[in-house]
Design a protein around this motif. Structure first.
Motif, PDB file in Angstrom:
ATOM      1  N   GLN A  47      48.807 101.360  34.476  1.00 39.76           N
ATOM      2  CA  GLN A  47      50.025 101.833  35.138  1.00 39.76           C
ATOM      3  C   GLN A  47      51.298 101.344  34.455  1.00 39.76           C
ATOM      4  O   GLN A  47      52.356 101.246  35.070  1.00 39.76           O
ATOM      5  CB  GLN A  47      50.045 101.437  36.616  1.00 39.76           C
ATOM      6  CG  GLN A  47      48.908 102.036  37.429  1.00 39.76           C
ATOM      7  CD  GLN A  47      48.846 103.557  37.316  1.00 39.76           C
ATOM      8  OE1 GLN A  47      49.833 104.232  37.512  1.00 39.76           O
ATOM      9  NE2 GLN A  47      47.672 104.087  36.990  1.00 39.76           N
ATOM     10  N   LYS A  48      51.180 101.029  33.143  1.00 42.15           N
ATOM     11  CA  LYS A  48      52.347 100.658  32.353  1.00 42.15           C
ATOM     12  C   LYS A  48      52.454 101.606  31.163  1.00 42.15           C
ATOM     13  O   LYS A  48      51.474 102.217  30.728  1.00 42.15           O
ATOM     14  CB  LYS A  48      52.245  99.210  31.863  1.00 42.15           C
ATOM     15  CG  LYS A  48      52.325  98.160  32.967  1.00 42.15           C
ATOM     16  CD  LYS A  48      53.719  98.101  33.592  1.00 42.15           C
ATOM     17  CE  LYS A  48      53.836  97.000  34.619  1.00 42.15           C
ATOM     18  NZ  LYS A  48      55.185  96.925  35.225  1.00 42.15           N
ATOM     19  N   HIS A  88      57.737  88.437  29.736  1.00 40.04           N
ATOM     20  CA  HIS A  88      58.629  89.315  30.496  1.00 40.04           C
ATOM     21  C   HIS A  88      59.996  88.655  30.608  1.00 40.04           C
ATOM     22  O   HIS A  88      60.113  87.525  31.079  1.00 40.04           O
ATOM     23  CB  HIS A  88      58.041  89.562  31.893  1.00 40.04           C
ATOM     24  CG  HIS A  88      58.825  90.569  32.671  1.00 40.04           C
ATOM     25  ND1 HIS A  88      58.746  90.670  34.035  1.00 40.04           N
ATOM     26  CD2 HIS A  88      59.714  91.531  32.282  1.00 40.04           C
ATOM     27  CE1 HIS A  88      59.535  91.643  34.463  1.00 40.04           C
ATOM     28  NE2 HIS A  88      60.138  92.181  33.413  1.00 40.04           N
ATOM     29  N   ASN A  92      62.623  96.096  32.357  1.00 38.79           N
ATOM     30  CA  ASN A  92      61.624  96.637  31.424  1.00 38.79           C
ATOM     31  C   ASN A  92      61.571  95.883  30.093  1.00 38.79           C
ATOM     32  O   ASN A  92      60.905  96.326  29.160  1.00 38.79           O
ATOM     33  CB  ASN A  92      61.926  98.114  31.135  1.00 38.79           C
ATOM     34  CG  ASN A  92      61.739  98.981  32.356  1.00 38.79           C
ATOM     35  OD1 ASN A  92      60.952  98.654  33.233  1.00 38.79           O
ATOM     36  ND2 ASN A  92      62.463 100.086  32.429  1.00 38.79           N
ATOM     37  N   GLY A 128      57.604 100.031  30.765  1.00 39.42           N
ATOM     38  CA  GLY A 128      57.950 100.541  32.087  1.00 39.42           C
ATOM     39  C   GLY A 128      56.724 100.800  32.938  1.00 39.42           C
ATOM     40  O   GLY A 128      55.585 100.757  32.457  1.00 39.42           O
ATOM     41  N   SER A 129      56.977 101.069  34.226  1.00 41.56           N
ATOM     42  CA  SER A 129      55.898 101.422  35.151  1.00 41.56           C
ATOM     43  C   SER A 129      55.596 102.908  35.022  1.00 41.56           C
ATOM     44  O   SER A 129      56.500 103.740  34.989  1.00 41.56           O
ATOM     45  CB  SER A 129      56.306 101.099  36.594  1.00 41.56           C
ATOM     46  OG  SER A 129      56.503  99.712  36.752  1.00 41.56           O
ATOM     47  N   ALA A 131      54.433 106.612  36.048  1.00 41.64           N
ATOM     48  CA  ALA A 131      54.444 107.476  37.229  1.00 41.64           C
ATOM     49  C   ALA A 131      54.278 108.919  36.775  1.00 41.64           C
ATOM     50  O   ALA A 131      54.454 109.248  35.596  1.00 41.64           O
ATOM     51  CB  ALA A 131      55.747 107.306  38.006  1.00 41.64           C
ATOM     52  N   ASP A 167      57.860 106.783  32.352  1.00 38.61           N
ATOM     53  CA  ASP A 167      58.479 105.673  33.068  1.00 38.61           C
ATOM     54  C   ASP A 167      58.903 106.123  34.469  1.00 38.61           C
ATOM     55  O   ASP A 167      59.490 107.196  34.648  1.00 38.61           O
ATOM     56  CB  ASP A 167      59.694 105.173  32.279  1.00 38.61           C
ATOM     57  CG  ASP A 167      60.435 104.074  33.017  1.00 38.61           C
ATOM     58  OD1 ASP A 167      59.793 103.111  33.460  1.00 38.61           O
ATOM     59  OD2 ASP A 167      61.661 104.204  33.170  1.00 38.61           O
ATOM     60  N   LYS A 168      58.608 105.294  35.445  1.00 42.56           N
ATOM     61  CA  LYS A 168      58.862 105.626  36.857  1.00 42.56           C
ATOM     62  C   LYS A 168      60.314 106.019  37.098  1.00 42.56           C
ATOM     63  O   LYS A 168      60.596 106.976  37.821  1.00 42.56           O
ATOM     64  CB  LYS A 168      58.488 104.426  37.729  1.00 42.56           C
ATOM     65  CG  LYS A 168      58.619 104.658  39.208  1.00 42.56           C
ATOM     66  CD  LYS A 168      58.163 103.427  39.987  1.00 42.56           C
ATOM     67  CE  LYS A 168      58.290 103.651  41.502  1.00 42.56           C
ATOM     68  NZ  LYS A 168      57.837 102.458  42.258  1.00 42.56           N
TER      69      LYS A 168
END
Length: 309
Positions: A47-48, A88, A92, A128-129, A131, A167-168
């Motif tokens: 999910q990245k 991190h 992002n 990023g996440s 989606a 990216d979400k």
């Protein structure tokens, strides 16, 4: 007359052996040199998604024998960086510190090779996440019709929507995608146009389709007329109007001409429109019509009324 030079085979053999031993001696010496490696990013968390294009090359100063350095520079084996071990920073933004990844890279090289220094001290990343969602497509066509012709139904595309992923934040902001612009002239028949689906510049979105077909349904249009009775609304007792019908003039495709009847329309005159007004007539309003027609007008556009006491 040309002279032929004869070189003794023993000399050639001696020269070859000298070059071989010279190379052997020099390749066995230790050197420091800069070697550029491709980077392969591995183990991206579920999910990245990697945003933008990360650093593709990494320059490293190595120390080893000439032979080892020479063979390493020819191997084209990329350096692997485990994204699960990236640090991190915020939002992002992630990074690798070169001093922290030296042991990992050292393990990927031959044991005879020593890393002296990585030229770039930091390897920045944007992660990023992930989606996804389905969004509609919009045609982008400029049409000039042949005289007497027009659309007889709305333009539509196949597919009418696409699945986007990325990216979400970017996915949530994207509500539709548009097709590349097409110009059509002198159109008089049904037409299907293939067009590229445009993705915003610098976007990281992935789209389920690259192209779509735009369908343009065309018909020859004619003018029609029909008389429709007027419906009164909020009329006081004893109210009467003249005329009691209006003539509606409209434009319609030949294929749909017989579909237009008096039931297609509802015409209303509302006496409440006279309140707080000095008007001495009513305005007929079309409150029901059809998507099959265009250029509608009513005659007359003013209706007289009387109220009998």
């Amino acid at each position: 007359m040309k002279k032929t030079i004869n070189i003794p085979k023993t000399f050639i053999g001696f020269l070859s052996a000298s070059v071989f031993f010279w190379l052997l001696i020099n390749l066995s010496k230790e050197y420091k040199t800069e070697v550029e490696f491709d980077i392969e990013y591995t183990k991206l968390p579920q999910q990245k998604i990697l945003l933008k294009t990360p650093l593709k090359k990494l320059k490293i100063i190595l120390k080893s024998t000439g032979y080892q350095l020479f063979s390493t520079s020819l191997s084209n084996k990329p350096i692997q960086l485990n994204l699960q071990k990236a640090t991190h920073k915020k939002r992002n933004n992630y990074f690798f510190l070169s001093k922290d990844i030296i042991p990992n890279i050292q393990n990927q090289l031959k044991k005879e090779i020593e890393i002296i220094e990585i030229i770039q001290d930091t390897i920045p990343l944007k992660i990023g996440s992930l989606a996804s969602k389905k969004i509609p497509l919009k045609a982008n066509i400029d049409i000039n019709f042949q005289l007497g012709y027009d659309l007889y139904e709305d333009i539509y595309t196949t597919p009418d929507s696409v699945l986007i992923s990325g990216d979400k934040t970017e996915v949530s902001k994207t509500t539709f995608l548009i097709l590349e612009k097409k110009q059509l002239n002198d159109v008089s028949k049904n037409t299907n146009i293939k067009a590229k689906i445009l993705i915003p510049e610098k976007s990281t979105l992935k789209v389920s389709h690259k192209n779509a077909i735009t369908h343009i349904k065309v018909d020859k249009f004619t003018e029609g007329e029909i008389e429709v009775p007027i419906t009164l609304k909020n009329a006081p007792k004893g109210a009467s109007i003249f005329p009691k019908k209006v003539k509606i003039t409209y434009k319609v495709g030949l294929q749909n001409f017989n579909k237009i009847t008096t039931d297609t329309f509802i015409i209303v005159c509302d006496f409440n429109d006279l309140k707080n007004s000095d008007a001495i007539f009513l305005i007929p309003k079309i409150i029901k019509s059809s998507d099959l027609i265009s250029l509608v007008r009513t005659t007359p556009n003013k209706i007289d009324y009387l109220i009998y006491e």
